[in-house]
Design a protein around this motif. Sequence first.
Motif, PDB file in Angstrom:
ATOM      1  N   GLN A   1       2.004  -4.247  -4.641  1.00  0.00           N
ATOM      2  CA  GLN A   1       3.723  -2.637  -4.150  1.00  0.00           C
ATOM      3  C   GLN A   1       3.158  -2.317  -3.099  1.00  0.00           C
ATOM      4  O   GLN A   1       2.081  -1.863  -2.610  1.00  0.00           O
ATOM      5  CB  GLN A   1       2.294  -1.466  -5.141  1.00  0.00           C
ATOM      6  CG  GLN A   1       3.176  -0.016  -5.563  1.00  0.00           C
ATOM      7  CD  GLN A   1       4.504  -0.570  -6.224  1.00  0.00           C
ATOM      8  OE1 GLN A   1       4.970  -0.422  -7.614  1.00  0.00           O
ATOM      9  NE2 GLN A   1       5.152   0.575  -5.669  1.00  0.00           N
ATOM     10  N   VAL A   2       5.031  -1.986  -2.744  1.00  0.00           N
ATOM     11  CA  VAL A   2       4.885  -0.668  -1.729  1.00  0.00           C
ATOM     12  C   VAL A   2       4.903   0.288  -1.863  1.00  0.00           C
ATOM     13  O   VAL A   2       6.369   0.796  -2.894  1.00  0.00           O
ATOM     14  CB  VAL A   2       5.699  -1.525  -0.884  1.00  0.00           C
ATOM     15  CG1 VAL A   2       6.455  -0.653   0.970  1.00  0.00           C
ATOM     16  CG2 VAL A   2       5.585  -2.618  -0.038  1.00  0.00           C
TER      17      VAL A   2
ATOM     18  N   LEU B   1       3.542  -7.428   5.401  1.00  0.00           N
ATOM     19  CA  LEU B   1       3.561  -7.570   3.965  1.00  0.00           C
ATOM     20  C   LEU B   1       3.041  -9.405   4.103  1.00  0.00           C
ATOM     21  O   LEU B   1       3.651 -10.310   4.986  1.00  0.00           O
ATOM     22  CB  LEU B   1       4.426  -8.034   2.463  1.00  0.00           C
ATOM     23  CG  LEU B   1       4.638  -6.207   2.223  1.00  0.00           C
ATOM     24  CD1 LEU B   1       5.622  -6.634   1.540  1.00  0.00           C
ATOM     25  CD2 LEU B   1       3.801  -5.450   2.244  1.00  0.00           C
ATOM     26  N   SER B   2       2.255 -10.497   3.556  1.00  0.00           N
ATOM     27  CA  SER B   2       1.591 -12.009   3.743  1.00  0.00           C
ATOM     28  C   SER B   2       2.094 -12.368   2.394  1.00  0.00           C
ATOM     29  O   SER B   2       2.005 -11.659   0.972  1.00  0.00           O
ATOM     30  CB  SER B   2       0.354 -12.018   4.136  1.00  0.00           C
ATOM     31  OG  SER B   2       0.331 -10.977   5.449  1.00  0.00           O
ATOM     32  N   CYS B   3       2.334 -13.496   2.088  1.00  0.00           N
ATOM     33  CA  CYS B   3       2.797 -14.242   1.329  1.00  0.00           C
ATOM     34  C   CYS B   3       2.097 -15.794   1.528  1.00  0.00           C
ATOM     35  O   CYS B   3       2.835 -16.478   1.901  1.00  0.00           O
ATOM     36  CB  CYS B   3       3.968 -14.372   0.874  1.00  0.00           C
ATOM     37  SG  CYS B   3       4.613 -15.896  -0.164  1.00  0.00           S
TER      38      CYS B   3
ATOM     39  N   GLY C   1       0.551  -0.809  -0.045  1.00  0.00           N
ATOM     40  CA  GLY C   1      -0.167  -0.199  -0.084  1.00  0.00           C
ATOM     41  C   GLY C   1       1.142   1.242  -0.193  1.00  0.00           C
ATOM     42  O   GLY C   1       2.400   1.240   0.046  1.00  0.00           O
ATOM     43  N   LEU C   2       0.521   2.449   0.235  1.00  0.00           N
ATOM     44  CA  LEU C   2       0.772   3.319   0.271  1.00  0.00           C
ATOM     45  C   LEU C   2       0.881   3.805   1.971  1.00  0.00           C
ATOM     46  O   LEU C   2      -0.617   4.502   2.310  1.00  0.00           O
ATOM     47  CB  LEU C   2       0.285   5.111  -0.984  1.00  0.00           C
ATOM     48  CG  LEU C   2       0.551   6.549  -0.220  1.00  0.00           C
ATOM     49  CD1 LEU C   2       1.922   6.289  -1.015  1.00  0.00           C
ATOM     50  CD2 LEU C   2      -0.471   7.215  -1.159  1.00  0.00           C
ATOM     51  N   VAL C   3       2.191   4.444   2.283  1.00  0.00           N
ATOM     52  CA  VAL C   3       2.285   4.737   3.632  1.00  0.00           C
ATOM     53  C   VAL C   3       3.335   6.036   3.687  1.00  0.00           C
ATOM     54  O   VAL C   3       3.830   6.273   2.350  1.00  0.00           O
ATOM     55  CB  VAL C   3       3.271   3.720   4.384  1.00  0.00           C
ATOM     56  CG1 VAL C   3       1.233   2.504   4.760  1.00  0.00           C
ATOM     57  CG2 VAL C   3       4.254   3.082   4.262  1.00  0.00           C
TER      58      VAL C   3
END
Length: 128
Positions: free
Chosen positions: A123-124, A20-22, A10-12
């Motif tokens: 996307q980060v 994040l998860s996988c 995300g947007l931070v």
Amino acid sequence: QVQLVESGGGLVQAGDSLRLSCAASGRTFSSYVMGWFRQAPGKEREFVAAITRSGGKTYYEDLVKGRFTISRDNAKNTAYLQMNSLKPEDTAVYYCAAYSNWYIDYEKASSGNEYNYWGQGTQVTVSS
């Protein structure tokens, strides 16, 4: 074969955190070393972190050491990347990957060519 799906990007703002998860499906998740890589626009893919099958050993790229933490839950077939104190230079697409070779060290863990399966990326974006 294993399928990997990343989520949590995300947007931070700078200084914020993301996890994040996988999620993995297919063959036994616990038989794979799991890694996280990232690729920023115009740059080559780079290693971020990796974790052994049992979770007993982790490897980190120097720039994220102390800020990022890789973990896994073999009961949930999921690997995680906790990212704290995010910086604008952490902006990238983050990929998780699975490595099936029995032998692992930092050199192999940090080489994308050693990994057998990849997710589609998340996307980060870190704003200043």
